[in-house]
Design a protein around this motif. Structure first.
Motif, PDB file in Angstrom:
ATOM      1  N   UNK A   1       0.815  -1.219   0.000  1.00 29.77           N
ATOM      2  CA  UNK A   1       0.000   0.000   0.000  1.00 29.77           C
ATOM      3  C   UNK A   1       0.846   1.266   0.000  1.00 29.77           C
ATOM      4  N   UNK A   2       1.990   1.222   0.651  1.00 35.02           N
ATOM      5  CA  UNK A   2       2.817   2.415   0.806  1.00 35.02           C
ATOM      6  C   UNK A   2       3.991   2.494  -0.165  1.00 35.02           C
ATOM      7  N   UNK A   3       3.921   1.750  -1.249  1.00 37.76           N
ATOM      8  CA  UNK A   3       4.923   1.903  -2.292  1.00 37.76           C
ATOM      9  C   UNK A   3       5.780   0.692  -2.582  1.00 37.76           C
TER      10      UNK A   3
ATOM     11  N   UNK B   1      11.629   5.818  -1.793  1.00 39.50           N
ATOM     12  CA  UNK B   1      10.341   6.400  -2.177  1.00 39.50           C
ATOM     13  C   UNK B   1       9.181   5.882  -1.329  1.00 39.50           C
ATOM     14  N   UNK B   2       9.481   5.059  -0.343  1.00 35.83           N
ATOM     15  CA  UNK B   2       8.432   4.494   0.509  1.00 35.83           C
ATOM     16  C   UNK B   2       7.707   5.623   1.241  1.00 35.83           C
ATOM     17  N   UNK B   3       6.395   5.614   1.216  1.00 41.24           N
ATOM     18  CA  UNK B   3       5.594   6.726   1.725  1.00 41.24           C
ATOM     19  C   UNK B   3       5.807   6.992   3.209  1.00 41.24           C
ATOM     20  N   UNK B   4       6.072   5.957   3.979  1.00 38.24           N
ATOM     21  CA  UNK B   4       6.222   6.117   5.423  1.00 38.24           C
ATOM     22  C   UNK B   4       7.666   6.365   5.841  1.00 38.24           C
ATOM     23  N   UNK B   5       8.584   6.400   4.888  1.00 39.26           N
ATOM     24  CA  UNK B   5       9.980   6.656   5.207  1.00 39.26           C
ATOM     25  C   UNK B   5      10.844   5.404   5.149  1.00 39.26           C
ATOM     26  N   UNK B   6      12.143   5.615   5.059  1.00 37.50           N
ATOM     27  CA  UNK B   6      13.070   4.498   4.914  1.00 37.50           C
ATOM     28  C   UNK B   6      13.095   3.601   6.150  1.00 37.50           C
TER      29      UNK B   6
ATOM     30  N   UNK C   1     -10.667  -3.457   7.577  1.00 37.57           N
ATOM     31  CA  UNK C   1     -11.611  -2.337   7.554  1.00 37.57           C
ATOM     32  C   UNK C   1     -11.099  -1.201   8.434  1.00 37.57           C
ATOM     33  N   UNK C   2     -10.491  -1.563   9.570  1.00 36.34           N
ATOM     34  CA  UNK C   2      -9.991  -0.551  10.504  1.00 36.34           C
ATOM     35  C   UNK C   2      -8.711   0.108   9.993  1.00 36.34           C
ATOM     36  N   UNK C   3      -7.777  -0.714   9.496  1.00 44.07           N
ATOM     37  CA  UNK C   3      -6.455  -0.201   9.113  1.00 44.07           C
ATOM     38  C   UNK C   3      -6.463   0.414   7.723  1.00 44.07           C
ATOM     39  N   UNK C   4      -7.062  -0.291   6.747  1.00 42.35           N
ATOM     40  CA  UNK C   4      -6.997   0.154   5.349  1.00 42.35           C
ATOM     41  C   UNK C   4      -8.316   0.712   4.832  1.00 42.35           C
ATOM     42  N   UNK C   5      -9.338   0.714   5.688  1.00 45.73           N
ATOM     43  CA  UNK C   5     -10.665   1.205   5.291  1.00 45.73           C
ATOM     44  C   UNK C   5     -11.204   0.437   4.075  1.00 45.73           C
ATOM     45  N   UNK C   6     -10.967  -0.868   4.089  1.00 48.65           N
ATOM     46  CA  UNK C   6     -11.493  -1.711   3.011  1.00 48.65           C
ATOM     47  C   UNK C   6     -13.017  -1.606   2.965  1.00 48.65           C
ATOM     48  N   UNK C   7     -13.542  -1.643   1.757  1.00 50.12           N
ATOM     49  CA  UNK C   7     -14.993  -1.589   1.583  1.00 50.12           C
ATOM     50  C   UNK C   7     -15.617  -2.891   2.072  1.00 50.12           C
ATOM     51  N   UNK C   8     -16.648  -2.794   2.892  1.00 47.46           N
ATOM     52  CA  UNK C   8     -17.333  -3.959   3.423  1.00 47.46           C
ATOM     53  C   UNK C   8     -18.781  -3.923   2.952  1.00 47.46           C
TER      54      UNK C   8
END
Length: 369
Positions: free
Chosen positions: A44-46, A256-261, A310-317
């Motif tokens: 998800x973050x790259x 380039x990782x979104x959360x940092x190296x 659903x909590x972490x990634x807000x997946x559609x349920x």
């Protein structure tokens, strides 16, 4: 007095065994969910390397050496009736056979990890985990072919429910809401089903190998099997990583990782640790019970992942996925109830202590003697 005094050590031994089973089950349930979530977090973050996503599932296998060191190793005495040449020939033959088994199983494990990484890359983690639950279907099928597993009404009910649960996800339109093309969604779906089938085959093969090839059911034997198959699988994945040239892109991917190296490295490290603790729990359950029981515990934990997703990634349920989850849980309960009936039947017929064992042939029962 004698019967009472003899029952005390037995009761104490049973409590100790149940404590081990509880601990191993906790390892499996918690680390399976954690590792799956972290694996999806990487993509998800790259993160883009499928080989790296596969490698972190295996590369922590040296931890098993420490785990084996702290385990109790019981060696069976060798018979003295055979000559030195005969013993040497048998050792060589056994080494060749077992080595071939480890290589074959290791290559199967590497294929499972690679296919599951494909699925985790292209599918929402909730969908991935629900499809992965179909491994229970494949385990039952392969156990029927390889280990004389019986198809009882509860097992059949469980398999039908899990199949329907997975089929429902085929008609889901998540590819439109997850920015993944229908083609990639289909690839992810098929790869996850294939990985699930491989996992089912693997667990059935482990039970068959322990009974027919190695013919020992000691803790050290199970640890050795997992260690060497993981080593072979890790070598295969590393070969793929360097042969594909993906290793050249890892530095840029980290930058380039979104959360940092630092988060990039920690995500991979904690994923590797979680998978190895999960493996330790799985090995412990296989030894304390059977591969079928360990698979049942694994399956029980799978509905946890969609909730966390659903909590972490807000997946559609949506409604389809909710129905799929309900059917999957129903299938797990049906499978677990059959396991309970098998356990109760074995205890009544043979006086085996209150231990979780699976429905199975005479050779499985002898493992407790």
């Amino acid at each position: 007095m004698d019967s009472e005094s003899s029952s005390v050590p037995t009761s104490k031994k049973n409590r100790k065994r149940w404590l081990h089973i509880f601990i191993y089950s906790f390892f499996v349930l918690s680390c399976q969910a954690t590792a799956t979530i972290l694996g999806r977090l990487y993509y998800t973050n790259g993160g883009k390397s499928i080989w790296m996503g596969s490698l972190v599932q295996l590369i922590g296998f040296p931890v098993l050496v420490l785990f084996r060191f702290f385990s109790t190793i019981r060696k069976q005495p060798e018979t003295t009736t055979t000559t030195t040449n005969t013993r040497s020939f048998r050792k060589l033959s056994s080494f060749t056979t077992i080595g071939s088994v480890y290589i074959g199983i290791g290559l199967l494990v590497s294929a499972i990890c690679y296919l599951s990484s494909f699925g985790l890359l292209y599918l929402p983690v909730s969908t991935f985990s629900l499809i992965w639950a179909s491994q229970l279907v494949f385990t039952a099928f392969f156990s029927y072919l390889l280990n004389s597993q019986k198809f009882t009404p509860f097992i059949v009910n469980s398999l039908v429910l899990l199949i329907i649960s997975s089929i429902l996800l085929v008609f889901n339109n998540e590819s439109q809401t997850t920015k993944v093309s229908k083609g990639k969604y289909a690839i992810g779906f098929l790869c996850t089903v294939a990985a699930s089938a491989g996992a089912g085959l693997l667990l059935s093969l482990v039970q068959l190998i322990l009974r027919k090839v190695i013919k020992k059911n000691t803790f050290s034997v199970v640890i050795d099997m997992v260690f060497y198959q993981s080593m072979v699988a890790t070598c295969a994945i590393l070969a793929g990583l360097f042969a594909s040239g993906e290793w050249k892109t890892l530095t840029g991917e980290m930058r380039s990782y979104k959360l940092g190296e630092v988060s990039y490295v920690m995500t991979l490290v904690f994923t590797a640790i979680a998978w190895q603790v999960y493996t330790i729990g799985l090995v412990g359950l296989i030894f304390e019970s059977s591969s079928v029981f360990s698979n049942a515990i694994t399956a029980v934990g799978l509905p946890i992942v969609p909730i966390l997703a659903v909590i972490v990634f807000h997946d559609k349920m949506d409604g389809t996925k909710v129905i799929s989850i309900i059917l999957a849980i129903w299938g797990f309960i049906s499978f677990g109830y059959q396991h309970y009936l098998d356990d109760k039947k074995l205890k009544n017929l043979e006086g085996i202590p209150d231990l979780p064992v699976s429905s199975l042939d005479k050779e499985d029962k002898q493992a407790w003697r």
